[in-house]
Design a protein around this motif. Structure first.
Motif, PDB file in Angstrom:
ATOM      1  N   VAL A  51       0.870  -1.166   0.000  1.00 52.01           N
ATOM      2  CA  VAL A  51       0.000   0.000   0.000  1.00 52.01           C
ATOM      3  C   VAL A  51       0.908   1.218   0.000  1.00 52.01           C
ATOM      4  CG1 VAL A  51      -1.842   1.253   1.198  1.00 52.01           C
ATOM      5  CG2 VAL A  51      -1.755  -1.254   1.300  1.00 52.01           C
ATOM      6  N   ASN A  52       0.751   2.075  -1.007  1.00 53.86           N
ATOM      7  CA  ASN A  52       1.641   3.217  -1.175  1.00 53.86           C
ATOM      8  C   ASN A  52       0.801   4.446  -1.505  1.00 53.86           C
ATOM      9  OD1 ASN A  52       3.949   4.797  -1.650  1.00 53.86           O
ATOM     10  ND2 ASN A  52       5.005   3.115  -2.696  1.00 53.86           N
ATOM     11  N   ASP A  53       1.417   5.602  -1.447  1.00 55.56           N
ATOM     12  CA  ASP A  53       0.707   6.831  -1.808  1.00 55.56           C
ATOM     13  C   ASP A  53       0.971   7.226  -3.258  1.00 55.56           C
ATOM     14  OD1 ASP A  53       3.326   7.538  -1.432  1.00 55.56           O
ATOM     15  OD2 ASP A  53       2.911   9.304  -0.212  1.00 55.56           O
ATOM     16  N   ARG A  54       1.760   6.404  -3.961  1.00 55.17           N
ATOM     17  CA  ARG A  54       2.061   6.661  -5.372  1.00 55.17           C
ATOM     18  C   ARG A  54       2.351   5.333  -6.056  1.00 55.17           C
ATOM     19  NH1 ARG A  54       6.569   7.668  -2.391  1.00 55.17           N
ATOM     20  NH2 ARG A  54       6.208   9.847  -1.990  1.00 55.17           N
ATOM     21  N   VAL A  55       2.289   5.328  -7.368  1.00 53.55           N
ATOM     22  CA  VAL A  55       2.612   4.117  -8.126  1.00 53.55           C
ATOM     23  C   VAL A  55       4.110   3.840  -7.969  1.00 53.55           C
ATOM     24  CG1 VAL A  55       2.680   3.083 -10.426  1.00 53.55           C
ATOM     25  CG2 VAL A  55       0.749   4.536  -9.770  1.00 53.55           C
ATOM     26  N   PRO A  56       4.485   2.642  -7.551  1.00 54.95           N
ATOM     27  CA  PRO A  56       5.894   2.322  -7.316  1.00 54.95           C
ATOM     28  C   PRO A  56       6.655   2.009  -8.599  1.00 54.95           C
ATOM     29  CG  PRO A  56       4.552   0.444  -6.745  1.00 54.95           C
ATOM     30  CD  PRO A  56       3.608   1.539  -7.138  1.00 54.95           C
ATOM     31  N   GLN A  57       6.870   3.004  -9.433  1.00 54.47           N
ATOM     32  CA  GLN A  57       7.496   2.828 -10.754  1.00 54.47           C
ATOM     33  C   GLN A  57       8.869   2.172 -10.697  1.00 54.47           C
ATOM     34  OE1 GLN A  57       6.062   3.273 -13.655  1.00 54.47           O
ATOM     35  NE2 GLN A  57       4.184   4.064 -12.771  1.00 54.47           N
ATOM     36  N   HIS A  58       9.656   2.489  -9.672  1.00 56.36           N
ATOM     37  CA  HIS A  58      11.006   1.919  -9.578  1.00 56.36           C
ATOM     38  C   HIS A  58      10.979   0.453  -9.143  1.00 56.36           C
ATOM     39  CE1 HIS A  58      12.840   5.776 -10.352  1.00 56.36           C
ATOM     40  NE2 HIS A  58      12.028   6.317  -9.451  1.00 56.36           N
ATOM     41  N   LEU A  59       9.871   0.029  -8.564  1.00 59.35           N
ATOM     42  CA  LEU A  59       9.732  -1.354  -8.124  1.00 59.35           C
ATOM     43  C   LEU A  59       9.456  -2.299  -9.295  1.00 59.35           C
ATOM     44  CD1 LEU A  59       9.413  -3.465  -5.836  1.00 59.35           C
ATOM     45  CD2 LEU A  59       7.010  -2.738  -5.681  1.00 59.35           C
ATOM     46  N   PHE A  60       8.672  -1.865 -10.254  1.00 57.89           N
ATOM     47  CA  PHE A  60       8.216  -2.749 -11.328  1.00 57.89           C
ATOM     48  C   PHE A  60       9.346  -3.416 -12.116  1.00 57.89           C
ATOM     49  CE2 PHE A  60       4.102  -0.069 -11.443  1.00 57.89           C
ATOM     50  CZ  PHE A  60       3.622  -0.733 -10.327  1.00 57.89           C
ATOM     51  N   PRO A  61      10.392  -2.690 -12.543  1.00 55.85           N
ATOM     52  CA  PRO A  61      11.478  -3.381 -13.270  1.00 55.85           C
ATOM     53  C   PRO A  61      12.185  -4.430 -12.408  1.00 55.85           C
ATOM     54  CG  PRO A  61      11.684  -0.994 -13.518  1.00 55.85           C
ATOM     55  CD  PRO A  61      10.609  -1.249 -12.515  1.00 55.85           C
ATOM     56  N   ARG A  62      12.278  -4.174 -11.134  1.00 54.28           N
ATOM     57  CA  ARG A  62      12.929  -5.145 -10.241  1.00 54.28           C
ATOM     58  C   ARG A  62      12.073  -6.399 -10.081  1.00 54.28           C
ATOM     59  NH1 ARG A  62      16.970  -2.089  -6.594  1.00 54.28           N
ATOM     60  NH2 ARG A  62      17.209  -0.195  -7.793  1.00 54.28           N
ATOM     61  N   LEU A  63      10.761  -6.202 -10.071  1.00 54.60           N
ATOM     62  CA  LEU A  63       9.874  -7.364 -10.003  1.00 54.60           C
ATOM     63  C   LEU A  63       9.975  -8.185 -11.281  1.00 54.60           C
ATOM     64  CD1 LEU A  63       6.698  -5.716  -8.419  1.00 54.60           C
ATOM     65  CD2 LEU A  63       8.441  -7.114  -7.273  1.00 54.60           C
ATOM     66  N   ASP A  64      10.027  -7.503 -12.414  1.00 53.23           N
ATOM     67  CA  ASP A  64      10.201  -8.196 -13.695  1.00 53.23           C
ATOM     68  C   ASP A  64      11.488  -9.009 -13.699  1.00 53.23           C
ATOM     69  OD1 ASP A  64       7.834  -7.149 -14.795  1.00 53.23           O
ATOM     70  OD2 ASP A  64       8.877  -5.403 -15.625  1.00 53.23           O
ATOM     71  N   ASP A  65      12.571  -8.407 -13.229  1.00 49.21           N
ATOM     72  CA  ASP A  65      13.875  -9.083 -13.194  1.00 49.21           C
ATOM     73  C   ASP A  65      13.862 -10.323 -12.307  1.00 49.21           C
ATOM     74  OD1 ASP A  65      14.886  -7.160 -14.881  1.00 49.21           O
ATOM     75  OD2 ASP A  65      15.949  -6.058 -13.290  1.00 49.21           O
ATOM     76  N   ARG A  66      13.044 -10.301 -11.251  1.00 51.11           N
ATOM     77  CA  ARG A  66      13.006 -11.397 -10.287  1.00 51.11           C
ATOM     78  C   ARG A  66      11.911 -12.415 -10.588  1.00 51.11           C
ATOM     79  NH1 ARG A  66      15.204  -7.015  -7.882  1.00 51.11           N
ATOM     80  NH2 ARG A  66      16.686  -7.306  -6.191  1.00 51.11           N
TER      81      ARG A  66
END
Length: 86
Positions: A51-66
């Protein structure tokens, strides 16, 4: 259903099993990213809900990589991102 549960129901995250909710709205960068990645290290077949106050844009590429699947739902003052093993 709580607000998080109703937003989670709008995603295609698996509905079986349990989900852990990680509220990072009050944390300064880069803590939300760091804490989410740490929580994912222990994730089995469950769903992590950030749960965040903004879209976690920096998280998405890391999730893709993992190799994680994820889906975010944005409503008013929060973004709920469901993360699970693909």
């Amino acid at each position: 259903m709580s607000g998080v549960d109703s937003l989670l129901a709008e995603t295609s995250a698996p509905t079986t099993g349990i989900h852990e909710v990680l509220d990072v709205r009050d944390l300064p960068p880069p803590e939300p990213l760091k804490r989410t990645l740490e929580a994912l290290a222990d994730l089995d077949d469950d769903v992590l809900v950030q749960v965040n106050d903004r879209v976690p844009q920096h998280l998405f590429p890391r999730l893709d990589d993992r190799g994680f699947a994820y889906e975010a739902v944005e409503r008013d003052d929060r973004v709920v991102t469901a993360i699970w093993r693909a």
